[in-house]
Design a protein around this motif. Structure first.
Motif: not given
Length: 124
Positions: A27-32, A34-44
């Motif tokens: 999930a963190l790899s996919l978040l990255d 997508e250009g999302l900040d893992a410190g704020v964004a997340g998996l719903r």
């Protein structure tokens, strides 16, 4: 790990949802990507009506949690769960499986009493 909700509710009053290390890494790899900040964004992680058994799981990335979400943190991944979904998936484990037959995220839910033949929907 943190299970603080946005409103600051106590972790003692909520059921736990676990995330395996392999699921968090994927999930963190996919978040990255997508250009999302893992410190704020997340998996719903959510439950929706659908499938032959009545309910199915859904997942997507969100920029930030909603006001009434419960937020879990495992292996640096933030997971957002809305109150309506939480009652169906409390105590679940989110895992990532890879193999010859299939690859993807899988929810191990102790509340399921039956699943459809294809395993895509469930009933509690």
């Amino acid at each position: 790990m943190s299970t603080d909700s946005v409103d600051g509710a106590s972790a003692e009053t909520r059921p736990e949802i676990e995330v395996t290390e392999s699921a968090a890494e994927q999930a963190l790899s996919l978040l990255d990507s997508e250009g999302l900040d893992a410190g704020v964004a997340g998996l719903r992680l959510f439950v929706q009506q659908g499938g032959c058994a009545g309910l199915s799981y859904g997942m997507r990335f969100d920029d930030a949690p909603d006001e009434d979400d419960t937020i879990y943190e495992h292996h640096e991944l933030r997971v957002f769960v809305d109150p309506a979904s939480l009652k169906y998936i409390e105590g679940s484990i989110l895992d990532y499986e890879s193999g010859l037959q299939a690859e993807g995220f899988h929810v191990e839910n102790p509340n399921v009493v039956s699943e459809c033949g294809c395993g895509e929907s469930f009933r509690t």
